[in-house]
Scaffold this active site. Structure first.
Site, PDB file in Angstrom:
ATOM      1  N   ALA A   1      -5.001  -2.188   1.682  1.00  0.00           N
ATOM      2  CA  ALA A   1      -6.350  -2.615   2.048  1.00  0.00           C
ATOM      3  C   ALA A   1      -7.367  -1.947   1.139  1.00  0.00           C
ATOM      4  O   ALA A   1      -7.100  -0.898   0.558  1.00  0.00           O
ATOM      5  CB  ALA A   1      -6.662  -2.250   3.504  1.00  0.00           C
ATOM      6  N   GLN A   2      -8.527  -2.591   1.037  1.00  0.00           N
ATOM      7  CA  GLN A   2      -9.709  -1.889   0.544  1.00  0.00           C
ATOM      8  C   GLN A   2     -10.232  -1.194   1.790  1.00  0.00           C
ATOM      9  O   GLN A   2     -10.868  -1.815   2.626  1.00  0.00           O
ATOM     10  CB  GLN A   2     -10.729  -2.880  -0.026  1.00  0.00           C
ATOM     11  CG  GLN A   2     -11.886  -2.229  -0.787  1.00  0.00           C
ATOM     12  CD  GLN A   2     -12.710  -1.238   0.043  1.00  0.00           C
ATOM     13  OE1 GLN A   2     -12.499  -0.016  -0.057  1.00  0.00           O
ATOM     14  NE2 GLN A   2     -13.607  -1.725   0.873  1.00  0.00           N
ATOM     15  N   SER A   3      -9.942   0.089   1.935  1.00  0.00           N
ATOM     16  CA  SER A   3     -10.106   0.757   3.228  1.00  0.00           C
ATOM     17  C   SER A   3     -11.313   1.678   3.315  1.00  0.00           C
ATOM     18  O   SER A   3     -11.453   2.403   4.304  1.00  0.00           O
ATOM     19  CB  SER A   3      -8.836   1.557   3.556  1.00  0.00           C
ATOM     20  OG  SER A   3      -8.566   2.504   2.540  1.00  0.00           O
TER      21      SER A   3
ATOM     22  N   TYR B   1     -15.739  -4.074   6.069  1.00  0.00           N
ATOM     23  CA  TYR B   1     -14.354  -3.631   6.226  1.00  0.00           C
ATOM     24  C   TYR B   1     -13.858  -3.907   7.637  1.00  0.00           C
ATOM     25  O   TYR B   1     -12.782  -4.487   7.837  1.00  0.00           O
ATOM     26  CB  TYR B   1     -14.248  -2.138   5.915  1.00  0.00           C
ATOM     27  CG  TYR B   1     -12.959  -1.499   6.367  1.00  0.00           C
ATOM     28  CD1 TYR B   1     -11.755  -1.801   5.738  1.00  0.00           C
ATOM     29  CD2 TYR B   1     -12.944  -0.602   7.434  1.00  0.00           C
ATOM     30  CE1 TYR B   1     -10.565  -1.216   6.164  1.00  0.00           C
ATOM     31  CE2 TYR B   1     -11.763  -0.011   7.860  1.00  0.00           C
ATOM     32  CZ  TYR B   1     -10.577  -0.322   7.223  1.00  0.00           C
ATOM     33  OH  TYR B   1      -9.406   0.248   7.650  1.00  0.00           O
TER      34      TYR B   1
ATOM     35  N   GLY C   1       0.811  -1.214   0.000  1.00  0.00           N
ATOM     36  CA  GLY C   1       0.000   0.000   0.000  1.00  0.00           C
ATOM     37  C   GLY C   1       0.840   1.258   0.000  1.00  0.00           C
ATOM     38  O   GLY C   1       0.445   2.287   0.557  1.00  0.00           O
ATOM     39  N   VAL C   2       1.993   1.201  -0.658  1.00  0.00           N
ATOM     40  CA  VAL C   2       2.936   2.326  -0.602  1.00  0.00           C
ATOM     41  C   VAL C   2       2.420   3.568  -1.319  1.00  0.00           C
ATOM     42  O   VAL C   2       2.865   4.682  -1.029  1.00  0.00           O
ATOM     43  CB  VAL C   2       4.303   1.900  -1.180  1.00  0.00           C
ATOM     44  CG1 VAL C   2       4.227   1.752  -2.707  1.00  0.00           C
ATOM     45  CG2 VAL C   2       5.418   2.865  -0.786  1.00  0.00           C
TER      46      VAL C   2
ATOM     47  N   GLU D   1     -12.235   1.335  13.430  1.00  0.00           N
ATOM     48  CA  GLU D   1     -13.532   0.792  13.021  1.00  0.00           C
ATOM     49  C   GLU D   1     -13.804  -0.561  13.676  1.00  0.00           C
ATOM     50  O   GLU D   1     -14.945  -1.030  13.680  1.00  0.00           O
ATOM     51  CB  GLU D   1     -13.601   0.661  11.503  1.00  0.00           C
ATOM     52  CG  GLU D   1     -13.670   1.988  10.758  1.00  0.00           C
ATOM     53  CD  GLU D   1     -15.012   2.690  10.895  1.00  0.00           C
ATOM     54  OE1 GLU D   1     -16.028   2.002  11.113  1.00  0.00           O
ATOM     55  OE2 GLU D   1     -15.039   3.930  10.795  1.00  0.00           O
TER      56      GLU D   1
ATOM     57  N   THR E   1      -7.461  -0.715  12.755  1.00  0.00           N
ATOM     58  CA  THR E   1      -8.342   0.443  12.586  1.00  0.00           C
ATOM     59  C   THR E   1      -9.286   0.616  13.765  1.00  0.00           C
ATOM     60  O   THR E   1      -9.710  -0.368  14.390  1.00  0.00           O
ATOM     61  CB  THR E   1      -9.180   0.294  11.306  1.00  0.00           C
ATOM     62  OG1 THR E   1     -10.185   1.322  11.250  1.00  0.00           O
ATOM     63  CG2 THR E   1      -9.886  -1.049  11.253  1.00  0.00           C
TER      64      THR E   1
ATOM     65  N   MET F   1      -2.655  -7.991  -2.759  1.00  0.00           N
ATOM     66  CA  MET F   1      -2.873  -8.744  -1.527  1.00  0.00           C
ATOM     67  C   MET F   1      -3.691 -10.003  -1.745  1.00  0.00           C
ATOM     68  O   MET F   1      -3.792 -10.842  -0.847  1.00  0.00           O
ATOM     69  CB  MET F   1      -3.560  -7.851  -0.481  1.00  0.00           C
ATOM     70  CG  MET F   1      -2.732  -6.637  -0.060  1.00  0.00           C
ATOM     71  SD  MET F   1      -1.094  -7.051   0.572  1.00  0.00           S
ATOM     72  CE  MET F   1      -1.521  -7.896   2.100  1.00  0.00           C
TER      73      MET F   1
END
Length: 351
Positions: free
Chosen positions: A90-92, A159, A11-12, A137, A135, A67
């Site tokens: 991630a799918q964030s 998520y 995720g850079v 969340e 997270t 990923m």
């Protein structure tokens, strides 16, 4: 070069990845980043630190990866032999996770397992330290306030549920295999590098655009949702500090201050010289420019989540005491910084 630490960042190209890569380079690391293949350029956040790989002084290298591809991740870890892995990919986006729950689980939950397995299979357990981007969340329908490392989790989105699996698989691999693997339970952290689909950046970009006559109205969902917002640049330093500890652990990073979406809107517009006055209630509520009487903020029910998370507030006492980490930027200063950057961008004057 051979004496330098080597770090691998998944995720850079995201907000956190860009700030973390910059920090690690400043600390003298060789940095490898994983980015997904895209039909359009997706490296804008890291262009200022990218070096041509044939440059003999180059210390920053990019690798295509995903990923959801275990063999790809295994190969990258084998090639780079990192001392530290920062798993930020991630799918964030919470709202998007309701529309793509299976992909979110595959990338965010099983993707973390794939990375841990790569470390184990390659025999790097004693060499490689692992940081997992967890997270706030996870707390979802929070059982207590403020939330700390011992607060029960209650995820309220696909998520958050995927990130809950990732959290516990990190703990499991730490205990089962003796890995130096840590979870950073980061509360919301923003910056001028934040993606435009996230609410803070959506607000600051719209405030700037409306003040310049480039947009008419900002549409939002729950104006009363409250979040603990900090600056991403400060939070990535906390990630790095976790990997420098003798023992792994799980840490909350937060400011301990909560702010509503409504207040963030007011601050953002104020930075452009506009004062917002609220009229109406519920989905009929609107934000009016006090000087002109023009509606510039409106509620759109489509932006409400199927299950809302109304209040998140973090307690970072452990991080302060063990890591020596603390936040510095107030949320109001953060909002103003983001608006100023968006004004520069929209005027075409950003450097």
């Amino acid at each position: 070069m051979t004496d330098r630490k080597v770090a691998l960042i998944s995720g850079v190209t995201g907000q956190d990845g860009a700030y973390l890569a910059e920090l690690l380079l400043d600390e003298g690391y060789i940095v490898h980043g994983i980015k997904r293949r895209s039909s359009s350029f997706n490296t804008q956040r890291i262009e200022h630190i990218y070096q041509e790989r044939h440059d003999p002084e180059a210390r920053f290298f990019l690798h295509y990866g995903d990923m959801t591809d275990s063999t790809n991740l295994l190969r990258i870890v084998q090639q780079t032999q990192p001392h530290e892995i920062y798993n930020l990919a991630a799918q964030s986006h919470v709202q998007v996770s309701f529309e793509t729950p299976e992909y979110t689980a595959n990338a965010d939950a099983i993707g973390t397992l794939r990375m841990l397995e790569a470390i184990r299979i390659l025999g790097l357990t004693n060499r490689t330290r692992f940081y997992q981007a967890s997270t706030s969340e996870l707390y979802g329908l929070a059982q207590e306030s403020p939330q700390n490392e011992k607060t029960p989790f209650y995820p309220r989105s696909p998520y958050a549920a995927a990130k809950l699996y990732a959290y516990w698989i990190v703990v499991n691999y730490r205990e089962a295999y003796g890995m130096h693997a840590s979870n950073g339970i980061l509360f919301n952290h923003e910056s001028p590098l934040r993606g435009e689909t996230f609410v803070t950046r959506k607000i600051t970009r719209a405030a700037a655009a409306i003040s310049l006559g480039k947009q008419e109205v900002l549409y939002l969902g729950n104006l009363d949702a409250q979040r603990d917002w900090g600056h991403a640049r400060e939070y990535v330093r906390g990630m790095w500090m976790m990997c420098q500890q003798d023992r792994p652990g799980d840490y909350v990073l937060a400011t301990g201050v909560t702010t509503s979406v409504r207040t963030f809107v007011e601050w953002a517009f104020e930075e452009t010289g506009m004062t917002i006055e609220w009229v109406g209630e519920g989905i009929e509520e609107r934000g009016i420019d006090a000087a002109t009487g023009r509606c510039v903020v409106a509620v759109d029910p489509r932006y409400f989540r199927p299950t809302e998370v109304d209040l998140l507030l973090g307690d970072a006492t452990k991080a302060r005491q063990v890591l020596g980490w603390r936040h510095e930027t107030s949320v109001r200063d953060l909002a103003c910084e983001m608006v100023r950057e968006d004004l520069s961008y929209l005027r075409g004057t950003r450097q």
